[in-house]
Motif scaffolding. Structure first.
Motif, mmCIF file in Angstrom:
data_model
loop_
_atom_site.group_PDB
_atom_site.id
_atom_site.type_symbol
_atom_site.label_atom_id
_atom_site.label_comp_id
_atom_site.label_asym_id
_atom_site.label_seq_id
_atom_site.Cartn_x
_atom_site.Cartn_y
_atom_site.Cartn_z
ATOM 1 N N GLY B 81 0.719 -1.065 -0.099
ATOM 2 C CA GLY B 81 -0.048 0.028 -0.068
ATOM 3 C C GLY B 81 0.811 1.394 0.044
ATOM 4 O O GLY B 81 0.661 2.325 -0.827
ATOM 5 N N SER B 82 1.740 1.441 0.848
ATOM 6 C CA SER B 82 2.939 2.587 0.927
ATOM 7 C C SER B 82 3.456 2.871 -0.281
ATOM 8 O O SER B 82 3.733 3.764 -0.687
ATOM 9 C CB SER B 82 3.443 2.544 2.318
ATOM 10 O OG SER B 82 4.510 1.314 2.161
ATOM 11 N N THR B 83 4.064 1.677 -0.889
ATOM 12 C CA THR B 83 4.849 1.934 -2.058
ATOM 13 C C THR B 83 3.870 2.158 -3.250
ATOM 14 O O THR B 83 4.338 3.214 -4.001
ATOM 15 C CB THR B 83 5.452 0.594 -2.213
ATOM 16 O OG1 THR B 83 6.286 -0.026 -1.207
ATOM 17 C CG2 THR B 83 6.559 0.657 -3.557
ATOM 18 N N SER B 199 11.423 -1.958 -10.661
ATOM 19 C CA SER B 199 12.535 -2.027 -9.741
ATOM 20 C C SER B 199 12.402 -1.005 -8.486
ATOM 21 O O SER B 199 12.428 -1.585 -7.449
ATOM 22 C CB SER B 199 13.996 -1.463 -10.308
ATOM 23 O OG SER B 199 14.083 -1.923 -11.749
ATOM 24 N N THR B 200 11.809 0.054 -8.684
ATOM 25 C CA THR B 200 11.465 0.850 -7.723
ATOM 26 C C THR B 200 10.344 0.327 -6.627
ATOM 27 O O THR B 200 10.481 0.223 -5.384
ATOM 28 C CB THR B 200 11.040 2.296 -8.207
ATOM 29 O OG1 THR B 200 11.882 2.699 -8.985
ATOM 30 C CG2 THR B 200 10.928 3.306 -6.961
ATOM 31 N N LEU B 201 9.554 -0.142 -7.154
ATOM 32 C CA LEU B 201 8.487 -0.891 -6.563
ATOM 33 C C LEU B 201 9.007 -1.955 -5.681
ATOM 34 O O LEU B 201 8.572 -2.230 -4.423
ATOM 35 C CB LEU B 201 7.276 -1.558 -7.569
ATOM 36 C CG LEU B 201 5.963 -2.125 -7.036
ATOM 37 C CD1 LEU B 201 5.097 -1.083 -6.528
ATOM 38 C CD2 LEU B 201 5.624 -3.215 -7.966
ATOM 39 N N LEU B 202 9.750 -2.667 -6.356
ATOM 40 C CA LEU B 202 10.448 -3.951 -5.433
ATOM 41 C C LEU B 202 11.181 -3.602 -4.255
ATOM 42 O O LEU B 202 10.880 -3.947 -3.162
ATOM 43 C CB LEU B 202 11.231 -4.770 -6.561
ATOM 44 C CG LEU B 202 11.420 -6.395 -6.165
ATOM 45 C CD1 LEU B 202 9.964 -6.981 -6.420
ATOM 46 C CD2 LEU B 202 12.433 -6.808 -7.323
ATOM 47 N N LEU B 207 11.867 -2.512 1.854
ATOM 48 C CA LEU B 207 12.217 -1.421 2.525
ATOM 49 C C LEU B 207 11.065 -0.978 3.529
ATOM 50 O O LEU B 207 11.314 -1.182 4.864
ATOM 51 C CB LEU B 207 12.834 -0.063 2.155
ATOM 52 C CG LEU B 207 13.899 0.105 1.469
ATOM 53 C CD1 LEU B 207 14.132 1.420 0.858
ATOM 54 C CD2 LEU B 207 15.181 -0.315 2.143
ATOM 55 N N ALA B 208 9.710 -1.189 3.105
ATOM 56 C CA ALA B 208 8.568 -0.719 3.865
ATOM 57 C C ALA B 208 8.546 -2.095 4.497
ATOM 58 O O ALA B 208 8.096 -2.251 5.889
ATOM 59 C CB ALA B 208 7.597 -0.593 3.053
ATOM 60 N N ILE B 252 10.817 -13.577 6.804
ATOM 61 C CA ILE B 252 11.705 -13.201 5.721
ATOM 62 C C ILE B 252 11.814 -13.834 4.508
ATOM 63 O O ILE B 252 12.353 -13.432 3.391
ATOM 64 C CB ILE B 252 12.940 -13.302 6.355
ATOM 65 C CG1 ILE B 252 13.653 -14.821 6.573
ATOM 66 C CG2 ILE B 252 13.040 -12.628 7.796
ATOM 67 C CD1 ILE B 252 14.915 -15.108 7.177
ATOM 68 N N ALA B 253 11.068 -15.156 4.235
ATOM 69 C CA ALA B 253 11.035 -15.711 2.848
ATOM 70 C C ALA B 253 10.701 -14.964 1.646
ATOM 71 O O ALA B 253 11.416 -14.862 0.741
ATOM 72 C CB ALA B 253 10.364 -17.114 3.000
ATOM 73 N N PRO B 254 9.629 -14.168 1.843
ATOM 74 C CA PRO B 254 9.085 -13.681 0.556
ATOM 75 C C PRO B 254 10.101 -12.438 0.039
ATOM 76 O O PRO B 254 10.394 -12.194 -1.005
ATOM 77 C CB PRO B 254 7.820 -12.970 0.885
ATOM 78 C CG PRO B 254 7.436 -13.251 2.194
ATOM 79 C CD PRO B 254 8.476 -14.158 2.799
ATOM 80 N N ILE B 255 10.565 -11.844 1.264
ATOM 81 C CA ILE B 255 11.476 -10.682 1.001
ATOM 82 C C ILE B 255 12.888 -11.288 0.371
ATOM 83 O O ILE B 255 13.336 -10.407 -0.095
ATOM 84 C CB ILE B 255 11.483 -9.858 2.197
ATOM 85 C CG1 ILE B 255 10.159 -9.028 2.703
ATOM 86 C CG2 ILE B 255 12.732 -8.876 2.277
ATOM 87 C CD1 ILE B 255 10.084 -8.279 1.427
ATOM 88 N N LEU B 256 13.324 -12.231 1.079
ATOM 89 C CA LEU B 256 14.427 -12.593 0.597
ATOM 90 C C LEU B 256 14.443 -12.916 -0.773
ATOM 91 O O LEU B 256 15.517 -12.494 -1.522
ATOM 92 C CB LEU B 256 14.773 -13.921 1.406
ATOM 93 C CG LEU B 256 16.275 -14.294 1.881
ATOM 94 C CD1 LEU B 256 16.923 -13.002 2.502
ATOM 95 C CD2 LEU B 256 16.424 -15.468 2.611
ATOM 96 N N ILE B 257 13.513 -13.537 -1.286
ATOM 97 C CA ILE B 257 13.421 -13.815 -2.735
ATOM 98 C C ILE B 257 13.383 -12.647 -3.522
ATOM 99 O O ILE B 257 13.953 -12.523 -4.635
ATOM 100 C CB ILE B 257 12.164 -14.930 -2.931
ATOM 101 C CG1 ILE B 257 12.316 -16.176 -2.241
ATOM 102 C CG2 ILE B 257 12.207 -14.940 -4.550
ATOM 103 C CD1 ILE B 257 11.091 -17.074 -2.092
ATOM 104 N N MET B 258 12.472 -11.786 -2.954
ATOM 105 C CA MET B 258 12.379 -10.545 -3.897
ATOM 106 C C MET B 258 13.707 -9.681 -3.729
ATOM 107 O O MET B 258 14.055 -9.000 -4.791
ATOM 108 C CB MET B 258 11.400 -9.400 -3.176
ATOM 109 C CG MET B 258 10.075 -9.814 -3.627
ATOM 110 S SD MET B 258 8.751 -8.989 -2.375
ATOM 111 C CE MET B 258 8.679 -7.320 -3.202
ATOM 112 N N GLY B 259 14.355 -9.684 -2.927
ATOM 113 C CA GLY B 259 15.647 -9.044 -2.299
ATOM 114 C C GLY B 259 16.529 -9.497 -3.474
ATOM 115 O O GLY B 259 17.603 -8.626 -4.120
ATOM 116 N N TRP B 260 16.893 -10.908 -3.630
ATOM 117 C CA TRP B 260 17.788 -11.372 -4.667
ATOM 118 C C TRP B 260 17.540 -10.953 -6.076
ATOM 119 O O TRP B 260 18.389 -10.874 -6.893
ATOM 120 C CB TRP B 260 17.897 -12.861 -4.430
ATOM 121 C CG TRP B 260 18.236 -13.590 -3.140
ATOM 122 C CD1 TRP B 260 19.245 -12.950 -2.747
ATOM 123 C CD2 TRP B 260 18.033 -14.633 -2.554
ATOM 124 N NE1 TRP B 260 19.707 -13.566 -1.623
ATOM 125 C CE2 TRP B 260 18.963 -14.878 -1.465
ATOM 126 C CE3 TRP B 260 17.117 -15.804 -2.833
ATOM 127 C CZ2 TRP B 260 18.998 -15.753 -0.410
ATOM 128 C CZ3 TRP B 260 17.175 -16.652 -1.680
ATOM 129 C CH2 TRP B 260 18.049 -16.801 -0.480
#
Lengths: 290, 276
Positions: B81-83, B199-202, B207-208, B252-260
């Motif tokens: 939402g915030s992004t 990329s910005t969205l991701l 971060l949020a 952390i799993a979903p963010i880790l995958i997005m982070g990579w």
């Protein structure tokens, strides 16, 4: 290329962000400054009289303030030292030819994406805990007495946790900078008989200087505001052994509900952060011209 | 910078790098392992942990006892939402600054960046009191707006650096071919801008998702995202290693995958274009 009409349109497109950010910056800032001059405690309702500098003198002369400033400096300095030195070494390592580079890179970067409360609690329980933690088990296996990290060396332990979180950031940025280095330059130096140490000191390090500065400045901004890691591990203790400025202000604000003193502390934190910010802004501003 | 090296040297590099990489990654690996153990097995010696049986129990217990998905859902709403809200506001601004730069553009950008330098604790009391007086403490709407505001400068900056790389000449060419402004934006610029926006969205969702100052201070049971929910394990629940591990792994799993996927954008986004 820009006509008068397109300029007006551009201004209209930019204004929502400007207005929002202006409000977000100015309203709370002015309120903080205003509150910092009042005797204002949520637990003692009253008419909140104006007291001038009283909150500031109270906050600054509290012995906890000197401790908090010192802890903040140690925390920021310690983490910067570990992450910058470690980041340079890791970046150099990852830049070398090897098998499975992509996988190693992914493993090294991973801690950055772990939320602060998870990484702090995992280190606190699974590693630092003297009874069931991994370090405790290893100590026992070696016939040593387990060390209670978070009560014996709370600040050092937090520095360790935060360094683990930020090492990937430093590594990634330094690696990116390193990869933009012209390899011909290095080969030429090699042919001229420069050994690896000389190649690092005279070619790589100057090339990395800018990236290192950026890492230091950006990390400092974030490290000055370290909160969650302290909140879930030591709550600033034992005593105030691991209380940094951010945590001290939080204690005044939301534990003692002393709005006046908390706000005075907030103003001091803003001033400190701005000193770092000025340098960072100059670096980025220069880049914008290029 | 691939230089020719002897196979032996390459072998040595590989060994050292993998050992260090595994050491750094180990804490994450360890909680994933512990999350599949019973509470009793999770506190055994490392060898005991590895040789004990595997189970999914912790995952279902975490959900049953604490309504895990309520908090997971909060995290999703707050970060996405915030992004998205931030992007809606930022895209036109970044667009205008990149394509119709004026004399003040640089100053505006620098000023926007400076708002990011404000330490959150400096405005903790005003924000807290504003939320309190509006009845917005522990609500998702307040946190969504706050997270949007703290990431807005990064969003604008990232978009700006991406948009600036779109060649202006291509517009001229489209115009020559008789494209109207609307077509210009829709068919020429937008396709070129999408990767930057994505990329910005991701990066900003990441971060949020991990933001842990405002989420800890302004939420309670109702709107707490995972950062605040996990913090409730600090004591005495933290002693339940398997449950803490299961909750953490899912957090952390979903963010880790997005982070990579967003490694490269991370550098650009967090250095405000100073390192590319």
């Amino acid at each position: 290329m820009a006509t008068k009409a397109s300029r007006a349109a551009a201004r209209a497109m930019i204004s929502p962000s400007v207005i929002l950010l202006l409000g977000w910056m100015l309203i709370p800032l002015l309120m903080t400054i205003y509150f910092s001059t009042l005797r204002y405690n949520l637990l003692m309702p009253g008419n909140n009289p104006f007291v001038g500098w009283e909150n500031y003198t109270y906050f600054v002369t509290d012995p906890a303030f000197a401790t908090a400033i010192w802890n903040t400096l140690l925390l920021v300095g310690g983490v910067l030292l570990i992450t910058v030195v470690g980041g340079i070494l890791l970046a150099l390592l990852l830049d070398m030819p090897m098998w499975g580079q992509g996988v190693v890179r992914i493993m090294v970067i991973a801690p950055f994406f772990v939320m602060p409360t998870v990484s702090a609690l995992v280190w606190k329980n699974m590693f630092f805990n003297p009874v069931n933690g991994l370090f405790g088990h290893i100590a026992k296996a070696l016939g040593l007495t387990p060390f209670d990290f978070l009560s014996q060396a709370p600040l050092a332990s937090i520095i360790g946790i935060v360094s683990w979180q930020w090492l990937p950031f430093a590594t990634l940025i330094l690696l990116t900078a390193l990869q933009s280095l012209d390899s011909e330059q290095l080969e030429a130096a090699e042919m001229d008989g420069a050994d690896p140490v000389n190649r690092f000191v005279f070619i790589m390090l100057p090339h990395l200087a800018r990236a290192i500065t950026v890492v230091i400045l950006i990390q400092t901004i974030f490290l000055l505001s370290i909160f969650a890691e302290i909140f879930v591990t030591t709550s600033g203790g034992p005593g105030d052994a691991s209380t940094n400025l951010t945590y001290l202000i939080y204690q005044e604000s939301l534990l003692s509900f002393d709005v006046g003193t908390g706000s005075a502390g907030g103003v001091i934190a803003i001033i400190l952060a701005n000193i770092v910010a000025i340098f960072l802004m100059r670096m980025i501003g220069k880049n914008l011209d290029a | 910078m691939a230089r020719a090296v002897t196979p032996r040297r390459k072998m040595l590099n590989t060994a050292v790098a993998w050992i260090i990489g595994l050491l750094i990654f180990f804490p994450i690996l360890w909680i994933v392992i512990l999350s599949f153990k019973t509470e009793g097995d999770a506190i055994r010696t490392p060898l005991g942990v590895l040789t004990s049986g595997w189970t999914f129990d912790s995952y279902s217990v975490v959900q049953e006892r604490s309504d895990y998905f309520h908090h997971f859902w909060n995290s999703v709403i707050l970060s996405v939402g915030s992004t998205v809200l931030g992007l809606v506001i930022a895209v036109p601004s970044a667009w205008a600054m990149a394509f119709v730069p004026g004399k003040q553009t640089k100053n505006v950008l620098m000023w926007m960046l400076s708002t990011k330098m404000l330490p959150p604790v400096g405005v903790l009391m005003p924000i807290y009191l504003i939320c309190q007086s509006l009845g917005l403490l522990d609500t998702r709407i307040a946190l969504t707006l706050i997270l949007m505001m703290i990431n807005l400068p990064i969003i604008i900056w990232m978009l700006y650096t991406y948009f600036r790389e779109i060649p202006g000449d291509i517009l001229e060419a489209a115009r020559m071919d008789g494209a109207a402004l609307k077509e210009e934006v829709l068919f020429v610029l937008l396709p070129m801008a999408v990767p930057g926006i994505a990329s910005t969205l991701l990066l900003n969702i990441i971060l949020a998702w991990n933001e842990a100052f405002w989420t800890l201070n302004l939420t309670a049971a109702n709107s707490a995202p995972l950062t605040a929910f996990i913090a409730s394990y600090s004591s005495p629940e933290g002693l339940f290693y398997a449950k803490l591990s299961a909750a953490s792994t899912m957090a952390i799993a979903p963010i880790l995958i997005m982070g990579w996927f967003s490694q490269k954008q991370l550098v650009r986004g967090l250095t405000f274009g100073a390192v590319k």
